[in-house]
Write a protein that holds these residues in place. Structure first.
Motif: not given
Ligand code: FAD
Ligand code: SF4
Ligand code: SF4
Ligand code: FES
Lengths: 821, 118
Positions: A812, A815-821, B22-27
């Motif tokens: 973990h 890697a990023p948890l998620a990619q949104v938007g 944890r990281v979330v990639r966003t706009a």
């Protein structure tokens, strides 16, 4: 007063027999009142200056050193013009001629004599009780005997489950012996504790691995040349390498009786502490006063005050007897007892139990006054109950909440400072020395005191058993506000606790704490899960103490150690593969070049530690970079670790015309042995092939300089902000010795330095002499340190990159948890 | 006010290690999700108000995180620096529904200082 005669008459001669706690306290009080009145001679049978006997238990348990418990060093006697004769027992008092004669033959005349010979342990007269290996628990010599036995491991049997016996048992257990306590009665400390508290205590000791046998009556101590077992009346036989007799003490009246002084159980004294001979006073455990004898310091110190006043010429002071309270000094076990708790007609019991927290309290009340109290698990209100008991305070107004303690209902419950602030001036803070709050506060303001030591020096508060130290510090803080800087020597680890690094470390060992939550729970951390200062330190201490057993807590590691790369200012990482002893090869270089191309790594640089650093690697690329480096046989260089970094070498005898030994080869061996270890701070080694020292070995944590006849080992150096050149530790002849010294030095540093303390400040703090004593003078100790190092290495030499490259650890992280938007 | 926000599920609480991030990639850039020892979940812009350090790489303790670059301590609930330091990291509404972590990205409030080095 009779000091105005001239020409000056010779001063009166005062002789003190017994260099212990009561005798010397009397002198301290006397010197304060009448510094010049007497020519003073002190005889002590023990070879030491005056020390705090109470603290022998912490010395046995390894929580204090002897130096730390000395009350008055030899310089004190000198400064006060006192003649001190240690190791010389007084054998005869000649009352007719007013003189004493000691073992050495020395005879000293007196005008006034003070007997303070203390007491001796009771040795039950069963067969075998004089065998070697049977000791009492009274003085430093006894502690030394016990420590010596404990160093060999084996089994100890402690006869007697009272205060002394249990403190001895705990100490011996901590020191690694198998310990059994034999107690005649059916509950432990039955004179101080009731059944419930005794059972809780027994349970706690058993949890710590001490075996407790109650109702155990000793029939015989078995052994030929030395003790080998203890046999009970019921036939049971317990193997033993050491037997500690702690069944009680007997006032030491030998001298007094022989001199014809009136004696009962002790040397009889009146309210002025004078014996049946008006020239002779007596204080301490050796006396009997109004039919009572005492075995705790508080009453003895009251006696000392009265005796000093008498010696100083005052007629007013009188001793009228004492009520005592007891605390057990076993780290992590809180027990308090005072007064009479046996109950009986007209007595009411108020009881409080909290099984989950292991708390039990019982207060016995009769006719609205406290008669006795027993507290287990939470003893902070002990002083409060004891004060009301002594004062005979009416408890009716607080009867309903009495059992919850003083701070009940107020905000004080969780705030010790508020609790101390709420105390009246007359409240006793230090039970041993009978010092109340008002006295301490007055001393702080009037004498301008600003530290614990000064308060101890002026008021004696917290100078004996030390259990009120916290409250005295609160008083300093309350009185001085911001002017109180805290105790310089004992800086707490961080804001989450009041304990120092060393205290926490000792607790981890003695209480066998094996996880961070465990430490925080037992040592009463103020925060739910610590902070970025204490968590990494605790993680390290636990890892060092329980190799192979403790599971590393990655959440308590700084990011570099968590992801095994160095974070850079832009959030990317740098990667440094290990190059053993600074050696590399075409294959390795080619693999590095390929990785640089494949991952578009922007910067490649040679480091100061003779290896190659790849800068600007994206976090998510790390596992793939490592996989490629692993494939070429390279492992992590731990360039990010508080651990072994590099072993820098020169080419040595293999190529250099000056080289005396194979410095590169030795460097590789050292690195193979030490890589992967975790240490309090980073560690760098180096090996130079001759005194020209091209590898800069004498500014390393450990540097080897090869010479014709062998190897010089230098320690405690570093470059960096404060450059420090190494000290020469020792010169050895073989590579095998270099390896053994390195392992043992690393382990000593690992076990004793504080987290984030590099070897340079550590060596300066403990002194080179100390390091030499542990490593050079003590071959056995060196070997066992080295063995411990190698043992812990057997768990730490797995490449952290390989585990992460194949995705089996901490996936973990990368890697990023998620990619949104 | 909840109704006005649209919530996006980004993963489950279990995906974030306790005392970790944890990281979330966003706009709007990277958002760091934190899970405390008490299992509360917070979301901050992954940029330290001091010099832009990645807060997701810090040590999480209580409801705070210590930045890996120069050890500023940031309050997870507000994004504000604690103690003598001043500045705040951007802050994003977050909630946990049946173990699912949901971000209210539309209501993301960027930090006051951004990179303190200007
Ligand atoms: C391990 C241990 C733990 C303890 N814990 C506590 C505690 O927590 N709280 C508490 O209040 N009390 C405690 N005590 C008890 C306390 O230490 C004693 O009450 C106190 O030391 C007694 O003082 P004293 O001066 O009467 O005797 P001592 O301190 O024993 O001094 C007597 C000295 O006289 C010397 N002497 C004897 N005969 C001669 C002679 N003929 N010539 C020259 N010298 C002689 C002895 O060698 C000794 O050094 C503890 C005691 C021990 C052993
Ligand atoms: S230290 Fe001595 S052996 Fe090593 S490279 Fe320098 S001159 Fe040669
Ligand atoms: S010397 Fe200073 S700038 Fe250079 S690498 Fe070390 S810490 Fe960074
Ligand atoms: S960037 Fe976070 S403390 Fe400097």
């Amino acid at each position: 007063m009779s000091t105005h005669t001239n020409p000056p008459t010779p001063r009166e001669r005062l002789v003190v027999v017994g260099n212990g706690m009561a005798g010397i306290r009397t002198l301290e009080e006397l010197l304060a009142k009448a510094p010049d009145r007497y020519d003073i001679t002190v005889f002590g049978a023990e070879p030491h200056p005056n020390y705090n006997r109470i603290m022998l238990s912490p010395v046995l348990a390894g929580e204090k050193t002897f130096d730390q418990i000395v009350l008055n060093g030899r310089d004190w006697y000198e400064a006060n013009g006192i003649k001190l004769l240690t190791g010389d027992r007084v054998e005869v008092i000649d009352r007719a001629n007013r003189s004493v004669t000691a073992m050495s033959g020395l005879t000293v005349p007196y005008d006034r004599l003070l007997i303070a010979t203390g007491s001796t342990p009771v040795i039950i007269p069963v067969p075998g009780s004089t065998l070697p290996g049977v000791v009492g628990f009274r003085d430093l010599a006894d502690v030394d005997t016990m420590l010596e036995a404990a160093a060999k491991g084996g089994r100890a049997v402690v006869i007697g489950g009272g205060l002394l016996g249990l403190e001895a048992a705990n100490g011996l257990k901590v020191k690694g012996m198998d310990v059994t306590v034999l107690h005649l009665m059916d509950t432990l400390m039955e004179r101080q504790l009731d059944r419930s508290a005794g059972a809780l205590l027994q349970h706690e000791l058993e949890r710590r691995g001490i075996t407790v046998l109650t109702g155990a009556d000793t029939a015989e101590i078995v052994g030929i040349e030395k003790v080998s077992a203890v046999r009970l009346k019921n036939g049971q036989e317990l193997p033993a390498d050491l037997v500690v007799m702690a069944v009680g003490i007997r006032p030491n009246t030998t001298l007094g009786k022989a001199a014809g002084l009136a004696c009962g159980r002790g040397i009889q004294v009146d309210d002025t502490m004078t014996t049946s001979d008006p020239a002779i006073l007596s204080v301490g455990e050796c006396v009997e006063h109004r039919g009572q004898t005492y075995g705790l310091v508080a009453p003895l110190f009251e006696m000392a005050k009265v005796a000093a006043a008498r010696l100083a010429g005052s007629a007013e002071a009188a001793y009228t007897g004492s009520v005592t309270s007891t605390k057990l000094k076993v780290t992590g076990v809180d027990v308090f007892s005072a007064g009479d708790f046996t109950g009986g007609k007209g007595c009411e019991d108020i009881v409080f139990r909290d099984a989950a927290r292991g708390v039990y309290k019982r207060v016995v009340v009769k006719e609205n006054r406290i008669l006795g109290a027993v507290l287990y698990g939470d003893t902070k209100d002990g002083g409060w109950y004891f004060q009301m008991l002594k004062d005979g305070t009416e408890v009716a107004p607080v009867r309903d909440t009495l059992i919850f303690g003083q701070s009940f209902g107020g905000e004080g419950a969780a705030n010790p400072k508020a609790a101390v602030a709420a105390l009246p001036d007359s409240a006793e803070i230090c039970g041993c020395n009978g010092v109340c709050k008002g006295t301490i506060v007055t001393a702080i303001t009037e004498k301008g005191l600003s530290s614990l030591d000064e308060v101890r020096a002026h008021t004696k508060a917290s100078a004996s058993c030390g259990s009120c130290t916290g409250q005295v510090e609160q008083l300093l803080a309350l009185t001085l506000g911001d002017g109180y800087a805290g105790e310089a020597k004992a800086k707490p680890m961080c804001k989450c606790t009041d304990r120092t690094h060393d205290e926490v470390r000792r607790a981890i060992t003695t209480l066998e704490l094996k996880s961070i939550p465990d430490v925080m729970q037992r040592l009463e951390w103020r925060t739910p899960d610590g902070c970025h200062h204490c968590r990494p330190a605790l993680n390290y201490y636990l890892l060092c103490e329980w190799p192979g057993e403790y599971k590393d807590d990655s959440r308590s590691r700084y990011i570099n150690e968590r992801v095994h790369a160095n974070i850079q200012k832009d959030g990317t990482y740098s990667v440094v593969p290990r190059m053993w002893g600074g050696l590399t090869s075409a294959k390795e270089l080619r693999a590095i070049a390929d990785v640089v191309d494949k991952f578009a790594i922007p910067t490649v640089k040679v480091t100061g530690g003779q290896r190659i650093d790849l800068f600007g690697v994206k976090k998510e690329d790390l596992p793939a970079v490592w996989a490629d480096l692993n494939a070429a046989g390279m492992v992590s260089g731990h360039a990010y670790a508080k651990g072994l970094r590099t072993v820098k070498t020169c080419v040595g005898s293999e190529w250099c015309r000056f080289g005396t030994q194979d410095s590169t080869g030795l460097g590789v061996k050292l690195e193979r042995m030490t890589w992967g270890t975790w240490t309090p701070h980073k560690v760098k080694l180096a090996v130079s092939g001759c005194p020209r020292n091209c590898a800069e070995a004498t500014i390393k944590d450990l540097g080897v300089v090869c010479v014709d006849s062998g190897y010089e080992l230098h320690v405690g150096g570093n470059g960096g902000m404060h450059v420090r050149a190494c000290d020469l530790l020792v010169k050895v002849e073989t590579e095998a010795e270099v390896l053994e010294y390195t392992g043992s030095y690393m382990q000593l540093y690992r076990e004793e330095a504080r987290y984030l303390e590099r070897t340079a400040p550590w060596v300066e703090r403990v002194g080179l002499e100390y390091v030499k004593r542990r490593l050079v003078d003590d071959a056995e100790g060196r070997a066992s340190l080295n063995a411990r190092f190698l043992f812990s290495q057997s768990f730490s030499q797995d490449d952290p990159w390989a585990e992460r490259a194949n995705g089996s650890v901490d996936r973990h992280e990368f890697a990023p948890l998620a990619q949104v938007g | 006010m909840d109704q006005s926000i649209s919530w996006i599920t980004v993963g489950s609480v279990e995906d974030i290690p306790r005392q970790g991030s944890r990281v979330v990639r966003t706009a709007y850039g990277d958002i760091a999700l934190f899970r405390t020892v008490a299992d509360e979940v917070y979301a901050l812009e992954d940029r330290c108000p001091h010099a832009g350090g990645p807060l997701s790489q810090g040590i999480v303790h209580g409801a705070r995180v210590t930045c890996p670059l120069h050890s500023w301590v940031i309050d997870l609930a507000s994004g504000e620096a604690v103690g003598p330091d001043e500045g705040c990291a951007g802050h994003c509404p977050v909630r946990v529904v049946d173990g699912a972590v949901q971000l209210g990205l539309a209501a993301f409030r960027p930090g006051c200082g951004g990179c303190g080095h200007g």
